[in-house]
Write a protein that holds these residues in place. Structure first.
Motif: not given
Ligand code: ZN
Ligand code: KG4
Length: 337
Positions: A113-115, A117-119, A138-140, A303-305
């Motif tokens: 899950d992308h989110m 990943g951000h966590l 908070a992203s795009g 940012t995304d990585n």
């Molecule tokens: Zn993102």
């Protein structure tokens, strides 16, 4: 953490191809192919263009990630890729490539899950970051305030009811002719601006954790049109600073509301908007005043990585959760759902 598994992570949910090699909390390499130029002329991300660009970039980027990390593909213990949410065509590129590579190497594959990943992203530079915490994502595409109760146990306390914070930055920057992506453009433009010059509205004051940015968009466009006709439009730097302050103010207020409500001892953040200088400054002040810890990734991990995808995969793998060969992407995947 040398006995932690060596994981190759792919992130292709939107307009950046990210590939990284991670072992535990150590990022051995993290490479990106940004598509800013391809999308800038359209003023936003074009899904078809994004998918094509991922296809063109992914193979050489994978070689670069492995080379930079000083590892061979045969050394990998697992391969992970973003499963969703995101643009379907874009997701499919990293997911299929990752799945095929895992199959060829005979190692587990994990759809992430992308989110989530951000966590996980703040952990690389803040190893003391642990649940419980309140996390502002908070992203795009997303704006959420999450109660991180334990790794794998996430309650979304609030989210945007219309535009995401990054989307608001992007749309307003486009309206003002500041270019794409809009967040960094407004961040830069506001450097010498006076945020107090204009008082734009803060939405949903009665809802403690939810966010809304469409009213701000209307307020800004109306303000600019009226003052442009009257010939007394404030300087661009003031406009940018006032817009940024309105968005940041709401994000910080709602995050701190969540901290009080759940009694969390820490705040963390993830997503491109967390790269915003004013947001980082305001969160730092608010957390210091509330006596809670703050764990922010450096801008490259906001940012995304691919590294954040590998990190979340490491956690899932430790619980024995691997994807089956028939796993598919899920472009509307929702955290905690
Ligand atoms: Zn993102
Ligand atoms: O997390 P991310 O890289 O991709 C998505 O998952 O969407 O976030 C991209 C968003 C864009 O809307 C961009 O304008 C915003 O993050 N952004 C910023 C800054 N840097 C990137 N917003 C405000 N200030 C920044 N410095």
């Amino acid at each position: 953490m040398t006995d932690a598994p060596l994981i190759l992570g792919f992130e292709t949910s939107c307009d950046e191809t990210g590939v990284a090699v991670v072992r535990g909390l150590e990022v051995l390499s993290s490479v990106l192919a940004a598509q800013v130029d391809e999308h800038a002329r359209f003023g936003g991300v074009v899904p078809e263009v994004a998918a094509r660009a991922h296809v063109e970039a992914i193979r050489s980027l994978t070689h670069r990630a492995l080379r930079d990390a000083g590892v061979h593909s045969m050394d990998l213990d697992a391969v992970a890729a973003t499963r969703g949410p995101g643009l379907a065509g874009a997701l499919m590129v990293g997911f299929s490539y990752g799945k095929a590579l895992a199959w060829a190497l005979d190692v587990p594959f994990l759809g992430v899950d992308h989110m989530e990943g951000h966590l996980f992203a703040p952990r690389f530079e803040n190893p003391e970051y642990q649940p419980p915490a309140v996390v502002l994502l908070a992203s795009g595409g997303h704006s959420q305030i999450v109660h991180l109760k334990a790794w794998g146990d996430y309650e979304v306390l609030g989210s945007t009811i219309d535009d995401a914070a990054g989307e608001a930055f992007d749309k307003l920057a486009r309206f003002l002719g500041l270019g794409f992506p809009g967040g960094p453009a407004i961040d830069r433009e506001s450097t010498d601006g006076d945020a107090a010059a204009i008082d734009f509205p803060r939405a949903l004051p009665d809802r403690p954790f939810d966010l809304s940015f469409s009213g701000l968009k209307t307020a800004v466009t109306t303000f600019v049109r009226e003052h442009h006709s009257a010939g007394d439009l404030p300087p661009m730097a003031d406009l940018a600073a006032a817009i940024q302050e309105a968005i940041v103010d709401v994000l910080v207020t709602k995050t701190m509301n969540a901290v009080s409500a759940v009694g969390a001892p820490a705040v963390a953040g993830g997503g491109g908007v967390l790269a915003n200088r004013r947001l980082r400054e305001r969160l730092t002040e608010a957390c210091a005043a509330a006596g809670v810890a703050l764990h922010l990734p450096s801008p490259r991990f906001c940012t995304d990585n691919g590294a954040m995808i590998a990190a979340a995969a490491g956690f899932r793998l430790s619980r024995g959760e691997v994807s089956t060969p028939d796993a598919e992407i899920d472009s509307s995947l929702r955290l905690g759902a």
